[in-house]
Motif scaffolding. Sequence first.
Motif, mmCIF file in Angstrom:
data_model
loop_
_atom_site.group_PDB
_atom_site.id
_atom_site.type_symbol
_atom_site.label_atom_id
_atom_site.label_comp_id
_atom_site.label_asym_id
_atom_site.label_seq_id
_atom_site.Cartn_x
_atom_site.Cartn_y
_atom_site.Cartn_z
ATOM 1 N N LEU A 21 0.829 -1.204 0.000
ATOM 2 C CA LEU A 21 0.000 0.000 0.000
ATOM 3 C C LEU A 21 0.869 1.262 0.000
ATOM 4 O O LEU A 21 0.560 2.238 -0.698
ATOM 5 N N PRO B 42 0.812 4.872 -3.153
ATOM 6 C CA PRO B 42 -0.165 5.710 -2.454
ATOM 7 C C PRO B 42 -1.211 6.264 -3.404
ATOM 8 O O PRO B 42 -0.933 6.552 -4.568
ATOM 9 N N THR C 115 -5.306 -6.191 7.055
ATOM 10 C CA THR C 115 -5.614 -4.775 6.885
ATOM 11 C C THR C 115 -6.096 -4.170 8.200
ATOM 12 O O THR C 115 -5.702 -3.044 8.566
ATOM 13 N N ILE D 39 -6.176 4.191 5.546
ATOM 14 C CA ILE D 39 -6.391 3.090 4.604
ATOM 15 C C ILE D 39 -7.888 2.969 4.362
ATOM 16 O O ILE D 39 -8.671 2.733 5.297
ATOM 17 N N PHE E 269 -4.276 3.484 0.144
ATOM 18 C CA PHE E 269 -3.562 4.187 1.212
ATOM 19 C C PHE E 269 -3.476 5.654 0.834
ATOM 20 O O PHE E 269 -2.944 6.012 -0.217
#
Length: 256
Positions: free
Chosen positions: A32, A36, A66, A83, A92
């Motif tokens: 993640l 971005p 997660t 997130i 993210f």
Amino acid sequence: MRYEILGRLRVSDGPRAATIGAQKVETLFAVLLSRPNQIISASQLMDEIWGEHIPGRAAAGIHVYTSQVRKFLTRFRGAEAPIVTISPGYVFDPQDDELDYQLFERLTRLGSKHAREKRHRQAIAHFEEALALWRGPVLIGLGLGPILSGFAVRLTESRMECTEALIESCLTLGRHREVIGRLYSLTVENPLREAFYRQLMLALYRSDRQADALKVYQTARLTLKEELGLEPCRALQDLQRAILSADYQAGRFRAS
């Protein structure tokens, strides 16, 4: 707050820094961070974490990992973790927080701009600040799947280019002796990177160490022959000839 992947994955906020510790959770978080504001699908995350051996309950595992990343980040950000769940996966969003590799890239670009403008002292300052962000290899300790392996290769190459540019600016300012030790280490650590041999030869020659400069050429030639079956690149060959020619001309002048 800063997300740091130029070494062991961690999050820092001033004097505080923390790591997750669980490898699969760290891998998910690293993927993640590497992209971005882009949607990373659950299937991409599965490939990255398990490769060809995806278990039957992998989707549930992604959900759990997660959640663990979000819980970890609340230690720094409070209730809201950056997130977001967006079909078919997750995004993210760093918002105002900083990613160390993006800072590294910005500093490298600034250094390159100063170097092009022949402001080499400023260039050196930016290159050194950029390189100081590295605490080890990218994402050290993690198994790298298709996304992270490509990401690591790109950043590692950028690090080498930044190092080359830093030394080039040092050579331009006449700091030949200062960089010799560092360049010897770099040629050992990166034996197939011809740019470092060229810079070392030049630094040695300008430090009145012609014989040592020619020995470096022979080391480079032997290494490239043994490893790749190739002769040194044109830049190395031209520099060797220039050193030999200069020595010959200097010898003639002294003899007369």
